[in-house]
Scaffold this motif. Structure first.
Motif, PDB file in Angstrom:
ATOM      1  N   TYR A   1      -5.352   8.793  -0.041  1.00  0.00           N
ATOM      2  CA  TYR A   1      -4.560   7.823   0.805  1.00  0.00           C
ATOM      3  C   TYR A   1      -5.477   7.243   1.832  1.00  0.00           C
ATOM      4  O   TYR A   1      -4.972   6.429   2.788  1.00  0.00           O
ATOM      5  N   CYS A   2      -6.734   7.369   1.676  1.00  0.00           N
ATOM      6  CA  CYS A   2      -7.741   6.501   2.777  1.00  0.00           C
ATOM      7  C   CYS A   2      -7.985   5.313   2.223  1.00  0.00           C
ATOM      8  O   CYS A   2      -8.884   5.108   1.228  1.00  0.00           O
ATOM      9  N   THR A   3      -7.615   4.317   2.885  1.00  0.00           N
ATOM     10  CA  THR A   3      -7.995   2.899   2.692  1.00  0.00           C
ATOM     11  C   THR A   3      -9.472   2.697   2.783  1.00  0.00           C
ATOM     12  O   THR A   3     -10.224   1.636   1.946  1.00  0.00           O
ATOM     13  N   ASP A   4     -10.089   3.110   3.627  1.00  0.00           N
ATOM     14  CA  ASP A   4     -11.615   3.091   3.860  1.00  0.00           C
ATOM     15  C   ASP A   4     -12.461   3.559   2.792  1.00  0.00           C
ATOM     16  O   ASP A   4     -13.250   3.082   2.307  1.00  0.00           O
ATOM     17  N   PHE A   5     -11.919   4.614   2.109  1.00  0.00           N
ATOM     18  CA  PHE A   5     -12.560   5.358   0.944  1.00  0.00           C
ATOM     19  C   PHE A   5     -12.403   4.160  -0.219  1.00  0.00           C
ATOM     20  O   PHE A   5     -13.416   4.249  -0.730  1.00  0.00           O
ATOM     21  N   TRP A   6     -11.264   3.910  -0.372  1.00  0.00           N
ATOM     22  CA  TRP A   6     -11.109   3.097  -1.601  1.00  0.00           C
ATOM     23  C   TRP A   6     -11.949   1.511  -1.469  1.00  0.00           C
ATOM     24  O   TRP A   6     -12.459   1.125  -2.462  1.00  0.00           O
ATOM     25  N   SER A   7     -11.925   1.136  -0.187  1.00  0.00           N
ATOM     26  CA  SER A   7     -12.626  -0.300   0.060  1.00  0.00           C
ATOM     27  C   SER A   7     -14.106   0.051  -0.125  1.00  0.00           C
ATOM     28  O   SER A   7     -14.695  -0.625  -0.848  1.00  0.00           O
TER      29      SER A   7
END
Length: 224
Positions: free
Chosen positions: A73-79
């Motif tokens: 659920y972490c956008t920072d992780f996927w970015s």
């Protein structure tokens, strides 16, 4: 007699707080499914110079590996993982965010009955901000919690232990609505007295059948 998902008058009167999921419950899950299953693979294919099918193979394996974790659920992780500015692209596509039918009607009624409304989401705070800015429903909620505040996803019992302390309302006086049966199971095991599942979280897909929990399609079915 089959159990009706619409609460009885006594059940409604006994409720102090209503806990509501965001994506698939308040908002149409079609936005998220399109973003992660279509838009992100297209962006990744273009960035890497590979076919869409190859991009989907890579991404869907990654999705499966991290699903249900806080990283999922972490956008920072996927970015960082994909080299794509996830939040920028979510913002660019925010016009596709849609409130589910019946949501506003229910929120109005719940507030009129002086029920405490709590938004409980796994969405990253950056994603939450975009969706609240687009949907304009934050004003209805007494409290809004992202699982990132507790460093645990809603799939974890630890999340619910943290939430119980935060909301200061006994779980046996709460109703929780979500589109994930896995999350509803953990919530119920954590002491939430009443749980309801959403039968059609994504308007572009058929209604789900054979659900484990009592279910509704729209939130306004909860009270007449």
């Amino acid at each position: 007699m089959e159990w009706s998902p619409a609460l009885t008058q006594s059940e409604w009167d006994a409720l102090q707080a209503i806990l509501l999921d965001m994506d698939g419950t308040l908002l149409d899950l079609a936005f998220d499914n399109d973003f992660w299953l279509r838009q992100v693979p297209q962006l990744y294919a273009s960035k890497e110079g590979i076919t869409l099918e190859a991009a989907q193979d890579v991404l869907f394996d990654l999705y499966h590996h991290h699903q249900g974790t806080l990283q999922w659920y972490c956008t920072d992780f996927w970015s960082e993982q994909l080299g794509i500015d996830i939040i920028k692209h979510k913002y660019d596509l925010a016009h596709n965010i849609v409130i589910r039918p019946g949501t506003l009607e229910f929120l109005h009624k719940a507030k009129a009955h002086n029920k405490k409304l709590v938004l409980v989401t796994n969405a990253h705070p950056d994603t939450l901000a975009i969706k609240m800015d687009r949907a304009l429903i934050a004003k209805y909620f007494d409290d809004i919690y992202s699982s990132h505040q507790f460093s645990q996803p809603k799939e974890s019992p630890d999340f619910w232990a943290c939430l119980q302390q935060a909301i200061e309302v006994p779980f046996n006086r709460c109703l929780f609505v979500d589109d994930s049966e896995e999350i509803l199971t953990v919530a119920q095991q954590s002491g939430i007295k009443l749980v309801l599942s959403v039968s059609q979280p994504d308007s572009s897909k058929p209604v789900k059948n054979d659900l484990k929990f009592p279910n509704i399609n729209q939130l306004n079915e909860i009270i007449g």
